[in-house]
Design a protein around this motif. Structure first.
Motif: not given
Lengths: 445, 445
Positions: B344-353, B403-406, B411-414
């Motif tokens: 539940s980590m903040n997705f956007r902030s982790i990708v940006l970081k 970062t983005f792909l995992p 999210k796609l349940d893969k």
């Protein structure tokens, strides 16, 4: 569910305004780990202000769940006496971890505030290396003499149960405290009140030697589906016990460590800053970078070869890449095999087998790549022999190194996952380049 | 200790000679898991001959520990009746796993031999997907009505304790079997015989929804240091329980899966044959190989660029390699973060970081590589600008994709670890080559 951002905001707000009743109201119904998660989400200053509002019972459970960073924040402003009161209430293994992290002077002062028994327990736990059975065991347990009756032991449990979590087992020890048997709690319930421990105990219980490495301890729990195991010294004297919940944490730790090692990361950086992220990852990257630079010097040496057959450049990435792929696959198999207890696997037969796998795969991809080179560079047909030989060598060598090196590191008492580290992968790249362009130099001119 | 080779040899010898007494003598004092390990080490034929010598009690515990291969060997020659006798004696979760692996017809025949209750238990467990709470729970547990007294519950435990392993908790259910509380065994010991469950139970127990994914169940155990948790359906009705020893196995399974996925291996191949090793690893290697071939076609397109500045070839491995390194590091961080419950980590902030980390690292290594190129190729100074730009792009892009792909796969349940798979790494290589030689083409001519 992890903590909600709205809860954190609200709490932060209450703390700033000093609305203690609202805060205490919010804590109602939260479990210690949930309170700990709230604290992690607060800013540094608020952590200490919030923590002092907890009662000692809660505080001692919450503090065991905190990251070392947050723990420092809440401890820093606390008096030695208050800290000692919390430590006194903690499980001895958690208490030892906390005291072990304090500055030596403060640790002394806090230990001086404790009861002599608690202070002794903690000091005796601090003797053991952190990643051994001694470093993870706790001293609290129910022990009884073989002649003790069920009624007497139940009376003892009644006296101690508020201080000891997770009582599942009574340890039966003789006069010298040598462990002679165990009695599961359920047997206590089912036996007559005047039965003695000697009559109802299981003989020959599984024990953990105090010096055993924590990864091996975890494998022991896994193998025997154990919930709790007694820790003994070389003479078989009972020193403490380990419960499976700590094993679960260790397994996660070890798996993360292996995985990060394999990927060249070192620790959980997701919550760290950009600069800390970058700087922690630089050493590993720098070694590979050095390897890459070395490779580029090497390639430059072969410049005349490449300038005569420019096509050679086209196959460099695939030859190095396939070696790298096979190497990583192999290291992962071996590292995981060692970690999950297959450490006594027949070393020689596994190395030979994986060599076979490498040669087989190498030969297969060599034929395919040779054919492609053949059609791509019809004017210089020998190029197809060069790439075929080079990819076979690269993949076989990677397979051998990927099997041999983890075992080697393991035998040298190092982490087997080092084999996937930058030195090794870089060495592989350089050997790959040399083999490729060396063969090209020999065969093409 | 794993099994000794000398023991296996001796046992194999006894089996061939049919010396049953010697065999039974050898089994004395061995735990089920140890007997299972002996069976694994025997040849196929001996496994069945050996297994029939075990008494039903032992056999039912041993069979739960066997690999599916050895299990087939011991089951194949057994009558349905004998198999049913063993299944009857197994824990329901293990029994369901075994019956689920049988051919449909044989499963029907074995179930028909069981008592109606056992047959019902197993059938109802088979309904749930294997990797959910329902698929790993067992039906055996101690449950009691809120009005039941301590004495009555103890009488129930006395009746059932031989059939139920690891009794730590009494589950209190109302008339409709809705879970209303739990009583730890130790509280049973400490309460008066005529106290009712309602008086001594803990309210609001932590429960596992039956459809919860097993990885999430493991995170729940970890977070709350649980030993055993009740499984409930959507209405809160008690369906079964999960003990932490199964969680330990699941954690190991999931960690191995993630690690192998990251390395492009798929399963534990250490004990498989060379051909099986090779063939299992071919698909992953083939996709990367295809990518490598594609890259070599691409490089060939730029042949005129390379033939004019041969030095470009020298930096290809380092530019692709550094991108690959950063990518793998990043994927490992994110995959492990998601697996250990930071989903539940903040997705956007982790990708940006992580993008920031990539750019920072890229820029740093760009300056260093640019300087080296500058001194290595003094006649064509623009080459240093080309390599600096290319390595920055390669490392930043890898950081972003890693970062983005995992997250995307999650999210796609893969499985997020797919991001380290061959499609992704290959795509990265091709983008890297294109960026590098494209920039070279633009800047150098």
């Amino acid at each position: 569910m992890p903590v909600k951002a709205t809860d954190v905001k609200l709490l932060q707000d209450y703390i700033e305004k000093g609305w203690e009743f609202h805060i205490i109201d919010m804590l109602h119904d939260l479990k210690p780990v949930e309170i700990a998660e709230l604290i992690e989400a607060l800013d540094e200053e608020s952590r200490g202000k919030f923590f002092v509002l907890l009662d000692v019972d809660t505080a001692s459970e919450v503090i065991a769940e905190l990251s070392s960073e947050s723990r420092e924040d809440v401890i820093d402003g606390m008096s030695d006496k208050d800290l000692a009161r919390i430590v006194q209430d903690m499980d001895s293994d958690d208490a030892a971890d906390l005291v072990g992290d304090l500055h030596a002077e403060r640790a002394e002062r806090v230990l001086a505030e404790l009861s002599p028994e608690d202070s002794y327990d903690i000091k005796s736990l601090l003797k053991y290396p952190e990643d051994t059975a001694g470093g993870i065991m706790q001293r609290e347990l129910i022990s009884a003499h073989p002649n003790a009756t069920v009624d007497e032991v139940i009376a003892q449990i009644r006296r101690l149960h508020t201080e000891i979590n997770n009582i599942y087992m009574v340890y039966v020890v003789d006069n010298r405290r040598a462990l002679v048997g165990t009695v599961p709690l359920v047997n206590l319930i089912l036996s007559k009140p005047d039965s003695t421990m000697a009559q109802i105990m299981d003989l020959d219980p599984l024990t953990v030697p105090v010096a055993m490495d924590q990864e091996q301890v975890a494998n022991l729990f896994k193998r025997y589906d154990s919930m709790v195991l007694p820790v003994v010294d070389e003479q078989g004297f009972l020193l403490g016990r380990i419960t499976v919940d700590d094993i679960v944490d260790i397994m996660e730790e070890e798996a993360t460590e292996d995985m990060f090692m394999l990927a060249g990361a070192e620790e959980d950086l997701l919550s760290s800053s950009v600069v800390r992220n970058a700087s922690t990852r630089i050493p590993w990257l720098f070694v590979s970078w050095m390897g890459g630079v070395l490779a580029s010097f090497l390639i430059r040496e072969f410049e005349s070869t490449i300038s005569r057959v420019v096509g050679l450049a086209a196959f460099m990435p695939i030859i190095l890449g396939m070696g790298g792929n096979v190497g990583t696959q192999t290291v992962a198999l071996i590292v995981r095999g060692i970690a999950t207890g297959a450490s006594s696997m027949n070393f020689r037969s596994i190395v030979l087998k994986q060599m076979g796998v490498g040669v087989l795969l190498g030969a297969m991809f060599a034929v395919m790549l040779g054919l492609i080179a053949f059609f791509l560079y019809p004017d210089e047909k020998r190029i197809s022999i060069v790439v075929a030989l080079a990819i076979t060598i690269s993949m076989s060598l990677a397979s051998f190194m990927g099997t041999f090196l983890p075992f080697l590191f393991y035998k040298l008492d190092k982490d087997p996952a080092i084999a996937s580290g930058p030195f090794v992968t870089t060495t592989m790249d350089i050997l790959g380049v040399t083999a490729y362009l060396g063969i090209a130099g020999l065969l093409l001119f």
